[in-house]
Design a protein around this motif. Structure first.
Motif, PDB file in Angstrom:
ATOM      1  N   SER A 451     -62.252 -49.590 -23.915  1.00 19.29           N
ATOM      2  CA  SER A 451     -63.644 -49.996 -23.889  1.00 19.29           C
ATOM      3  C   SER A 451     -63.919 -50.900 -25.170  1.00 19.29           C
ATOM      4  CB  SER A 451     -64.216 -48.699 -24.112  1.00 19.29           C
ATOM      5  OG  SER A 451     -63.922 -47.904 -25.161  1.00 19.29           O
ATOM      6  N   GLU A 474     -63.753 -50.967 -19.187  1.00 24.28           N
ATOM      7  CA  GLU A 474     -65.087 -50.698 -19.758  1.00 24.28           C
ATOM      8  C   GLU A 474     -65.648 -51.779 -20.772  1.00 24.28           C
ATOM      9  OE1 GLU A 474     -68.246 -47.704 -21.452  1.00 24.28           O
ATOM     10  OE2 GLU A 474     -66.313 -47.323 -21.540  1.00 24.28           O
ATOM     11  N   GLU A 517     -69.918 -42.481 -19.042  1.00 24.05           N
ATOM     12  CA  GLU A 517     -68.620 -42.691 -19.411  1.00 24.05           C
ATOM     13  C   GLU A 517     -67.789 -41.568 -18.706  1.00 24.05           C
ATOM     14  OE1 GLU A 517     -67.690 -45.582 -23.016  1.00 24.05           O
ATOM     15  OE2 GLU A 517     -68.484 -43.440 -23.344  1.00 24.05           O
TER      16      GLU A 517
END
Length: 1040
Positions: A451, A474, A517
């Motif tokens: 991420s 992500e 998430e």
């Protein structure tokens, strides 16, 4: 990129749809109780998740029972800055933890809390804090905790304090502190001192490493003054041993494995003190050979029979019985350390009551290195690696969620990296009661979740991902960007190891991002396209009823699988080496106490003129020194605003070139505008090879941007500041007009996540429901219609759903940046010098609703006048010249697909002028009309006349009664083609096709047919032959 059902056996890497995923199940009898029944969509439902109409449903008693009673009870909401901090902190060990309560933390943290409770004073040395040992105790702010410095004479300070104080004294130190303590231990009075000793310190490479086997450590510990006991602990036993030490009284050095297992966050029952004996333990000692080691990293990971010493004063009779008849190896990091520990073992054996009547075992000292962590996976565990920013709470929140399961053992280890500017967290899930190996930065994982784009730039995130594993990105990337952003090696690894790649598109500025998430993770975990109701209720219970329906829907809409097997592997330019990304280096602590809210500082903000002036005057603080500027007085309706330079927000190497010619090649009356563009690159350092492509960093149309600003109510001259993507920690300031014209892809095509984000902003219920429906799986048909037939843009969606109106700050976060468009270079630099020549066709069309549409970049280029400046970058291509200049080249181009072949022709013509012997060129070209679209026709005819082109097959499909295409011209030349394609050495031809995809099957058939008819090959053999040419890169396609 639709959300994809993901059900998997993570250990095998293959996904299989099931009622409960293999990760969740772990095994048939010891699964985490997180599965719930799934409700199918109804014919009229617009829901993405399956839990009815309530946006926030109260968790049922069943769901609440799954969540440990120690989970947070505070009723903050996710918009409160301390919401996630409180979630994590309320179940963490601390000075107020009660014996028997369940806490979620590391063994180190539990020991620190116990020390504060049981001591009159706690000393914490600075070198221990630097490796995360005693740091929590200092942070609690207790008036009994004293930070102190490690220096010469530190032991005497400790002795002086102990002589004057009453009550128990606890000390947190490290092996770095030990030399300054040992000489003074004999002067410490009383029987109420506990020194907890961390076995972690920076190695010569600055990477944190285990130091129990560092030179001199074991030898020092075996030679302490009388009255001192030494206890070794690792993992969970460190907590129980600490409780025994505090219950027994005396002077102890408690050596704690603090590098790996001691840091793992897991579930502990907060201990009460006891006075039980501490001795040794054994495993796999059925054979003759046995290793004796102090409790620590080596003892945890060693294979074969192992006797683990938890004390340097083990019960002699018990140890003698355990080692009877064995061949014993006593280990240490150096010969002196191993010999010192061997002496302890022999002393115990000679003290046993059986020593005079039994033959003692053979005992030898062995030097080993325990500082190198294992790279193997964790047996019986499902392991997920997270690569995040230091402030991301996702791994910690997920670990707490799974720790609430009574049948599952969850462990989380976090490893910071100063070089990567991020944190690698490893979450391991295994059945309760197992004793898996400690987690290290090198632990193999079945899933990698990335991420933080900064981490990906420098770190090989695939090095510890097992074949068949899953990569979750992500990141703020579009689907088509992923293969471009990843390196050549990463693409090869993904394809070779059959790694599945998922893209997760979520709003990074949303206060409920960690909830979204977690929902996305649980979608993967359960293998469902929608989150089962039972799982959602558990999630809602964990977050105190704050999980909104829109959070689940956005997670589902933003998650989709990419087809990595179809990615093209970019060619490595000759003479260049690809940058090798480093494996994770653990050289920093995670550095996060809870969650630091950076969204306020990082979100785009409207600025005052005064603050903008500060940004411009102090660029070193707010932007990169080479920030480029725009003349705001320029006429935006003119060919281009005046610019000194332009810095697009990209990490590609860019060059500022000047337009010298923009010449239309097709007649003004023709419906296609095909034009020739020349760019002057003198003085820029731009270099390119034959066949490479140029990236054009285009702008949106100025008048159209101004029109949008007027409709949307934006002041185009207002200033906006936003994070500089090229220099972390700095901000950049631009006007709204600059931002929307040069950066934001306002007229690009939106993905589902955009609709989902706008649905939450719409103030009109019908707008919100429609937007939500489009983002849902069941709205796929409407999404496809809008994307492919109506070809709506980001701006169009705002026009259509007018109550969904984010401010400019929100738009910058919702709409991606303009991406460079790549065009094959139609020139040879050796032939033309400091110029780049391009062949481009303007892309325009009418949508299904009759609205005119334009290709953003070709519209930009078509309007450029000589003197205009353009920012460009170079991209490698599969179009490479044959290794030998004498090898024949067969070129097939349709329309502007002729661009790279013009470069080939120029290069071969230049070679002939240099006296270089070159092979023949065959040129097949197709378009509709010779009189309208014979691109570079005069040049082609000149090349044919001079012999540069040995043979040409020109197909103009609309000129005759019968439509003739290039495949027909190729079939007429089947003997020539068969001879060239089957040639050897310098006579082995290379075949290239560039243009649209539709003729590929027919061209393929023409080549296969020529081999069958002219070379007598069986069809299967001819097809295999073409495949062999592909492998040899002699059959090259660049189609779109």
């Amino acid at each position: 990129m639709a959300p994809t059902v993901l059900a998997t056996e993570i250990t095998s890497g293959s996904f299989q749809t099931a009622g409960k995923s293999q990760i969740a199940a772990v095994n048939k009898n010891n699964g985490v109780s997180l599965d719930g029944s799934s409700t199918p969509y109804s014919a009229t439902s617009t829901a993405v998740s399956d839990y009815g109409d309530n946006s926030k449903a109260s968790p049922t008693a069943t769901a609440e029972s799954l969540v440990d009673a120690n989970l947070p009870s505070a009723r903050l909401s996710p918009t409160d800055s301390q919401f996630y901090v409180n979630l994590l902190a309320s179940s963490a060990p601390g000075p107020a933890s009660k014996a028997g309560s369940t806490v979620y933390g590391s063994a180190i943290e539990v020991i620190e809390a116990l020390a504060v409770q049981e001591s009159a004073a706690v000393w914490v040395y600075d070198d221990a804090v630097q490796v995360g040992f005693g740091a929590k105790a200092v942070g609690w702010g207790s008036d009994k905790v004293y930070p102190v410095q490690n220096r010469s004479g530190a032991g005497m300070e400790l002795a002086g304090y102990s002589a004057k104080s009453q009550g128990k004294l606890s000390v947190f130190a490290s092996t770095t502190t030990l030399p300054n303590l040992v000489s003074s231990l004999g002067s410490i009075k009383g029987d109420n001192v506990v020194i907890h000793l961390a076995t972690t310190a920076p190695a010569d490479s600055l990477v944190l490493a285990d130091t129990l086997f560092a030179a001199g450590v074991l030898k020092s510990l075996t030679n302490l003054p009388e009255g001192w006991e030494v206890v070794f602990s690792s993992g969970a036993e460190a907590v129980s041993n600490a409780a025994k030490i505090y219950g027994a009284g005396g002077k102890y050095i408690h050596v704690v494995e603090s590098t790996y297992s001691g840091r793992e966050v897991t579930s502990y029952t907060f201990p009460s003190t006891s006075s039980a004996e501490i001795g040794f333990s054994s495993r796999n000692v059925e054979g003759k050979d046995v290793t004796v080691a102090p409790a620590g990293l080596y003892a945890q990971t060693a294979s074969g029979g192992v006797i683990t010493l938890h004390s340097l004063s083990p019960a002699p009779d018990a140890l003698a019985a355990a080692l009877a008849g064995k061949s014993v190896s006593v280990v240490g990091g150096t010969k002196a350390d191993a010999d010192a520990l061997k002496a302890v073992v022999l002393s115990a054996l000679y003290s046993a009551s059986s020593s005079s009547s039994q033959v003692l075992p053979s005992v030898k000292s062995v030097v080993v290195d325990a500082a190198v962590p294992s790279t193997q996976g964790v047996a019986d565990s499902k392991t997920i690696s997270f690569f995040t920013s230091p402030t991301s709470p996702l791994p910690a929140l997920l670990s707490h969620l799974f720790l609430s399961s009574p049948s599952l053992q969850a462990r989380l280890a976090a490893f910071g990296s100063a070089s990567s500017r991020g944190v690698k967290s490893i979450l391991a899930l295994s059945p309760s009661g197992t004793k898996p190996a400690p987690l290290t930065p090198a632990t193999k994982a079945q899933v990698a979740w990335v991420s933080d784009a900064n981490v990906l730039k420098s770190t090989d995130v695939l090095s510890t991902l097992v074949p068949g594993g899953i990569l979750i990105l992500e990141l703020p990337w579009q689907e088509e960007e992923v293969a471009v952003k990843l390196s050549r090696t990463e693409i090869q690894t993904i394809q070779k190891n059959n790694i599945r790649v998922f893209l997760l598109d979520l709003d990074p500025a949303s206060p409920t991002l960690p909830i979204k998430e977690a929902a996305a993770f649980l979608l993967l975990y359960t293998g469902k396209q929608v989150l089962p109701q039972g799982v959602r209720k558990v999630l809602d219970a964990f977050y105190n009823g704050e999980v909104g329906r829109e959070d689940i829907e956005e997670a589902q809409a933003g998650l989709g699988e990419l087809v990595a097997s179809e990615w093209a592997v970019p060619e490595l330019e000759e003479g260049k080496k690809e940058k090798v990304k480093a494996e994770w280096e653990w050289d920093a602590l995670p550095g996060q106490e809870g969650v630091i809210d950076l969204h306020t500082d990082e979100a785009p903000q409207l600025l005052s003129k005064e603050l903008a002036a500060r940004h411009l005057l102090f660029r070193e603080a707010f932007a990169v020194p080479e920030t480029k500027s725009l003349d705001l007085d320029a006429d935006v309706n003119g060919p281009t605003p005046v610019i000194s330079t332009l810095r697009p927000s990209t990490h590609d190497e860019t060059f500022l070139v000047t337009v010298t010619e923009n010449r239309r090649l097709t007649p003004q009356t023709y419906d296609r505008n095909v034009f020739h563009l020349e760019l002057d690159s003198a003085g820029t350092g731009l270099k390119y090879e034959i066949g490479e492509a140029i990236g054009i960093h285009g702008w949106n149309d100025g008048p159209e941007v101004l029109s949008f600003c007027e409709w949307y109510g934006l002041d185009p001259d207002a200033l906006v500041t936003f994070p500089n993507p090229l220099k972390a920690g700095t901000m950049e300031t631009r006007t709204i007009f600059q931002l929307l014209q040069q950066n934001v892809d306002l007229f690009g095509r939106p993905g589902k996540a955009y609709y989902a984000a706008l649905a939450k902003l719409a103030t009109k219920k019908s707008d919100a429901m429609t937007l939500k429906f489009i983002s849902a799986p069941e709205g796929a048909e409407l999404f496809k219609k809008m994307a492919e037939k109506e070809t709506v843009t980001f701006a169009d969606v705002l026009y259509r759903f007018r109550t969904a109106r984010p401010g400019i700050e929100g738009l910058v976060g919702l709409i991606p940046e303009i991406k460079p468009r790549h065009y094959s270079i139609a020139s040879s630099q050796k032939a033309v010098g400091d110029k780049v020549e391009l062949l481009i066709v303007t892309v325009d069309w009418l949508s299904s609703t009759g609205s005119p549409r334009y290709g953003q970049c070709t519209r930009y280029l078509a309007a450029l006048a000589p003197g205009a400046q353009v920012t460009v970058s170079i991209k490698p291509s599969v179009m490479k010249l044959p290794p030998s200049d004498k090898q024949p080249i067969i070129m097939a181009g349709l329309g502007t697909g002729a661009a790279p072949f013009r470069a080939f022709m120029q290069h071969r013509a230049w070679q002939r002028t240099q006296g270089i012997d070159v092979g023949p060129l065959l040129y097949y070209f197709g378009s509709r009309y010779r009189s309208q679209e014979y691109l570079y026709g005069e040049e082609i005819e000149a090349y044919i006349a001079s012999g540069v082109i040995a043979h040409a097959g020109l197909a103009f499909s609309r000129d005759g009664k019968d439509k003739v295409y290039i495949q027909h011209k190729m079939m007429q030349d089947k003997k020539l083609l068969a001879d060239l394609m089957s040639g050897k050495g310098d006579e082995a031809a290379y075949f290239y096709l560039c243009g649209p995809t539709w003729p590929v099957p027919d061209v393929y058939e023409a080549l296969v047919g020529s081999l069958v008819e002219e070379k007598g090959m069986e069809r299967k053999r001819a097809e295999e032959f073409i495949e062999e040419l592909k492998e040899e890169e002699r059959y090259v396609l660049e189609v779109y």
